[in-house]
Structure formats: C-alpha cells, structure tokens
Design a protein around this motif. Structure first.
Motif, PDB file in Angstrom:
ATOM      1  N   VAL A 196      26.025 117.667  45.204  1.00 29.27           N
ATOM      2  CA  VAL A 196      26.369 117.941  46.597  1.00 29.27           C
ATOM      3  C   VAL A 196      26.339 119.440  46.857  1.00 29.27           C
ATOM      4  N   SER A 197      26.332 119.807  48.147  1.00 28.79           N
ATOM      5  CA  SER A 197      26.384 121.228  48.492  1.00 28.79           C
ATOM      6  C   SER A 197      27.791 121.668  48.876  1.00 28.79           C
ATOM      7  N   SER A 198      28.664 120.709  49.177  1.00 30.89           N
ATOM      8  CA  SER A 198      30.019 121.032  49.649  1.00 30.89           C
ATOM      9  C   SER A 198      31.021 120.115  48.975  1.00 30.89           C
ATOM     10  N   SER A 199      31.445 120.483  47.768  1.00 33.93           N
ATOM     11  CA  SER A 199      32.334 119.613  46.996  1.00 33.93           C
ATOM     12  C   SER A 199      33.642 119.332  47.724  1.00 33.93           C
ATOM     13  N   HIS A 200      34.052 120.238  48.591  1.00 30.54           N
ATOM     14  CA  HIS A 200      35.306 120.045  49.330  1.00 30.54           C
ATOM     15  C   HIS A 200      35.208 118.922  50.364  1.00 30.54           C
ATOM     16  N   MET A 229      27.792 109.646  50.374  1.00 25.10           N
ATOM     17  CA  MET A 229      27.485 110.269  51.668  1.00 25.10           C
ATOM     18  C   MET A 229      27.255 111.767  51.490  1.00 25.10           C
ATOM     19  N   SER A 230      28.046 112.402  50.649  1.00 21.37           N
ATOM     20  CA  SER A 230      27.831 113.831  50.383  1.00 21.37           C
ATOM     21  C   SER A 230      26.519 114.064  49.648  1.00 21.37           C
ATOM     22  N   GLU A 231      26.183 113.144  48.750  1.00 21.70           N
ATOM     23  CA  GLU A 231      24.893 113.247  48.060  1.00 21.70           C
ATOM     24  C   GLU A 231      23.743 113.093  49.057  1.00 21.70           C
TER      25      GLU A 231
END
Length: 168
Positions: free
Chosen positions: A9-13, A22-24
C-alpha cells in the motif's frame, strides 16, 4: 484475504482491518494511472504531438470516438471529469493546435477532430499496436475484460462514496 501487515500500500495509516485489499487496490490504481498517463503522453509524442497532457490526449481520443461531434458536457460526462474548466482548457488547446475544431450550434459548441487530429489519432493507434498491443498475450484478453468491468464497478462505488462524503 491478504494480511494487512503484508499488504502493498501507499498509505499504511489508511489500511482497514475490514479490507486491507481496498488499500492494495488504491495503490494499484495510483501506480497504474500514473503508468497509463505516462504511456499515453509518450505514445502521443511518438505519434507526432509531444506537447499534450494526459487530459488533452484523452479528450482528443474522445472527440474522435464514433465520429460524432461532442459538447463539453458530453466529454466531461463520459470521461468522468467533474471540473469542466480542465476539459474546456484541453479543448481550447486542441483547437489552437489544429487538432480539433469547434462548431457553434445555437448556444452550444460541438467539437470534432480536424483532418490533422484524425491523422494523429491514427498514428497513435499504430504506435499503440506496435508498442503495447503486440506485447499482449491473447490469453490475457479474458482477464483484461473482467478487470475493465471490475474497474467500472469500482468507479461507481467511488462516485457514490464521494457523494456521501460531500453530504457529511
């Protein structure tokens, strides 16, 4: 289901324990969009027009689509651009470059490609065939079609989420 600790992901938070996927997906969309944008701009440069942005390229392709004249609102709707000013600027730039023409009918302006615009799009297609399509394995086409349908589905989900966020 992927493990949120191992998700790329680009935004682990932002990774949700309910859907690390969804983050992937969002990271995949980001890098895919940037790669596609770079490709389209460079393909257009190879086709003979080096000074266009991704929006200019997309608008030029759309006004060539199905040989029907398009209004600004039509272009924005189909390409899912909310900011008409961005598309209007692209249209003016294409007209100025001799790649498009605007014909006023009543209060509306209808855009279409010029012969030079059609030629550039034909050149783009040749470059696309040589540099991109030639590397596509025919067995991939089924997956590509499924992915295209999935991305349109996700587009609707993001549009609905944007409407919901606007009402908060």
């Amino acid at each position: 289901m992927s493990d949120s600790q191992n998700a790329i992901v680009s935004s682990s938070h932002l990774v949700s324990p309910r859907s690390a996927e969804m983050s992937e997906l969002e990271f995949g969309l980001i890098v895919s969009w940037n790669a596609f944008s770079r490709w389209a701009v460079r393909c257009m440069a190879a086709a003979g027009v080096p000074d266009l942005t991704i929006t200019d390229v997309l608008v030029l392709h759309h006004i060539n689509h199905r040989a029907r004249n398009k209004k600004l609102a039509d272009v924005c709707f189909v390409l899912n651009y909310e900011d008409t000013h961005v598309v209007n600027y692209a249209l003016k730039k294409l007209v100025s470059a001799g790649l498009a023409q605007g014909d006023k009918v009543g209060k509306e302006v209808f855009y279409s490609p010029t012969p030079r615009g059609e030629e550039v799009v034909a050149n783009y297609r040749q470059v696309r065939e040589k540099c991109l399509i030639d590397s596509v394995d025919g067995d991939m086409n089924t997956h590509i079609g499924e992915l295209a349908r999935f991305l349109r589905l996700m587009s609707g989900m993001y549009d609905q989420a944007a409407r919901a966020a606007s009402s908060l």
